[in-house]
Design an enzyme around this catalytic site. Structure first.
Site: not given
Ligand code: NDP
Length: 443
Positions: A125, A165
């Site tokens: 990562k 991510d």
């Molecule tokens: P994105 O950046 O596309 O979206 C993240 C989302 O979570 C946004 O809505 C963001 O809001 C919110 N968010 C981020 N940080 C915080 C925080 N500290 N408190 C509250 N809300 C928060 O990321 P992904 O959708 O790709 O990833 C989401 C999760 O899924 C992560 O844990 C990632 O590690 C996991 N994941 C992702 C994969 C992928 O294929 N993308 C695969 C497997 C796991 P805002 O826009 O306001 O920051």
């Protein structure tokens, strides 16, 4: 002191300022107690000691120039955790909270998740404390180019294959890949999550969210329940959340909430996903804009999403977003299942509370493995310089998620904890990696 207590003790001593990594590693080690008791060879070969120490940790300076002409400095990270079963594989996160604890917890989880997919990929990562929010396209491009100028010497299609991510989507992968190609003069699958026009895979964008619903469906069916007609509370509004919402709706569920880091929306008629896609994917606005499109919906500033009554909760935003009090609220309101879309969104206490109350609980390393699985399929397509159709790839994803559920369910039974999918996932993921490490001698 028993062997496992000793392991946990050493883990604490060696990683004092890394709470997220300690949380992830503690959960896994606790699950592995019956495995270590049954297989003396793992203890003798120091598998746990080796597995909890990354193969390599890389930290580097990223210098770039903002739109005002000011020089800015960020930190870049890559943790190459374990490559026993294949090249290191795991995303890059750009978020101000990124540090070694966050990257190590994510890299550690990735070892087991990647193993569960059944595909030949190791765990890694990376990322940066760079905050892409509010940056211009030019600033994002310059940052990505500078980041890759250092990272390129550590990665490669057969060595280490990063992906996206939090904060790293299609645009960032494009700039990162462009710089990699420029520096290495090679158009190989050294990154996944690429656009379709230059080597990406169909279904990659949807894969984590779709995969989450496929695994949830398998878990519910095995327990004589179904998705149809269920009310979903879903957090996040990024890549994972959007496609989890889409698949939940396609499978007959009703999703009533979504969130971002500022607040959350409740739409009693069900989330209108076209509006969310317009706000998040096209205009890159805040989620609060939703109520200007859907005046009957309600926007709440800050936390509180888990107080919404529902049948199924899908935390899809970030680590530790669902704490013990939230779990109590969900159970009180009648939740029957929780499946993690994000990585470690549920605290250890909240996880234990769900399990103690017989709530079906799917851990992220199993339930969000669809993203990395299709990334591995992207690597396969890049290697043969070919691309598969949407339906073919989606079917492969569905099969992988069903297989993962089978594996975690069987392992839980075999080690005396039927229905405990957390232990099942840790055990099933571990066994393959441990056997590969044993076979390859000391490294
Ligand atoms: P994105 O950046 O596309 O979206 C993240 C989302 O979570 C946004 O809505 C963001 O809001 C919110 N968010 C981020 N940080 C915080 C925080 N500290 N408190 C509250 N809300 C928060 O990321 P992904 O959708 O790709 O990833 C989401 C999760 O899924 C992560 O844990 C990632 O590690 C996991 N994941 C992702 C994969 C992928 O294929 N993308 C695969 C497997 C796991 P805002 O826009 O306001 O920051």
């Amino acid at each position: 002191m028993t062997y496992m207590v000793n392991q946990l003790d050493n883990l604490m001593k060696n990683n004092t300022n890394e709470p997220e990594f300690l949380q992830a590693a503690t959960e896994v080690l606790q699950s592995l107690e019956p495995v270590i008791a049954r297989h003396a060879q793992y203890r003798k070969s120091g598998i746990l000691e080796r597995l909890t120490e990354p193969d390599r940790q890389i930290k580097f300076r990223v210098s770039w120039i903002d739109d005002q002409g000011k020089i800015r400095i960020n930190r870049g990270y890559r943790v190459q955790f374990n490559n026993a079963i294949g090249p290191y594989k795991g995303g890059l996160r750009f978020h101000p909270t990124v540090n070694f604890s966050i990257i190590k917890f994510l890299g550690f989880e990735q070892i087991f998740k990647n193993s569960l997919t059944g595909l030949p990929i190791g765990g890694g990562k990376g990322g940066s404390d760079f905050d892409p929010k509010g940056k211009s396209d030019r600033e994002i491009m310059t940052f990505c180019q500078s980041f890759m100028t250092e990272l390129h010497r550590h990665i490669g299609a057969d060595t280490d294959v990063p992906a996206g991510d939090i904060g790293v989507g299609g645009r960032e992968i494009g700039y990162l890949f462009g710089q990699y190609k420029r520096l290495c003069n090679q158009h190989t699958g050294a990154l996944t999550g690429k656009s379709l026009s230059y080597g990406g895979s169909l279904v990659r964008k949807e894969s984590t969210g779709f995969g989450l619903l496929y695994l949830l469906d398998a878990m519910l069916k095995a327990n004589n329940k179904s998705i149809d007609g269920k009310i979903f509370v879903l957090s996040g509004s990024g890549n994972v959340a959007i496609y989890a919402c889409q698949k939940a709706q396609e499978m007959g569920g009703k999703v009533v909430t979504m969130s971002d880091s500022s607040g959350w929306i409740y739409d009693s008629d069900g989330i209108h996903l076209e509006v969310i896609k317009e706000i998040k994917e096209v205009k890159q606005q805040r989620l609060s804009e939703y109520i200007s499109y859907r005046p009957n919906a309600v926007y709440h500033e800050g936390k509180g999403i888990w107080s919404t009554p529902c049948d199924i909760a899908l935390p899809c935003a970030t680590q530790n977003e669902l704490q013990l009090d939230d779990a109590k609220e969900l159970v009180k309101n009648g939740v029957i299942a929780v499946a993690e879309g994000a990585n470690m969104p549920t605290s250890l206490e909240a996880t234990h509370y769900f399990q103690a109350n017989h709530i079906l609980f799917a851990p992220g390393k199993a339930s969000n493995a669809g993203g990395v699985a299709v990334s591995a399929l992207e690597m396969a397509q890049n290697s043969i310089r070919y691309s598969w159709e949407f339906n073919k790839t989606d079917l492969k994803l569905k099969k992988i998620m069903n297989d993962i559920f089978e594996k975690i369910s069987e392992s839980a039974k075999e080690y005396g904890v039927p229905g405990n999918y957390v232990d099942g996932a840790n055990i099933a993921g571990f066994l393959k990696v441990a056997d590969a490490m044993m076979a390859q001698g000391l490294f």
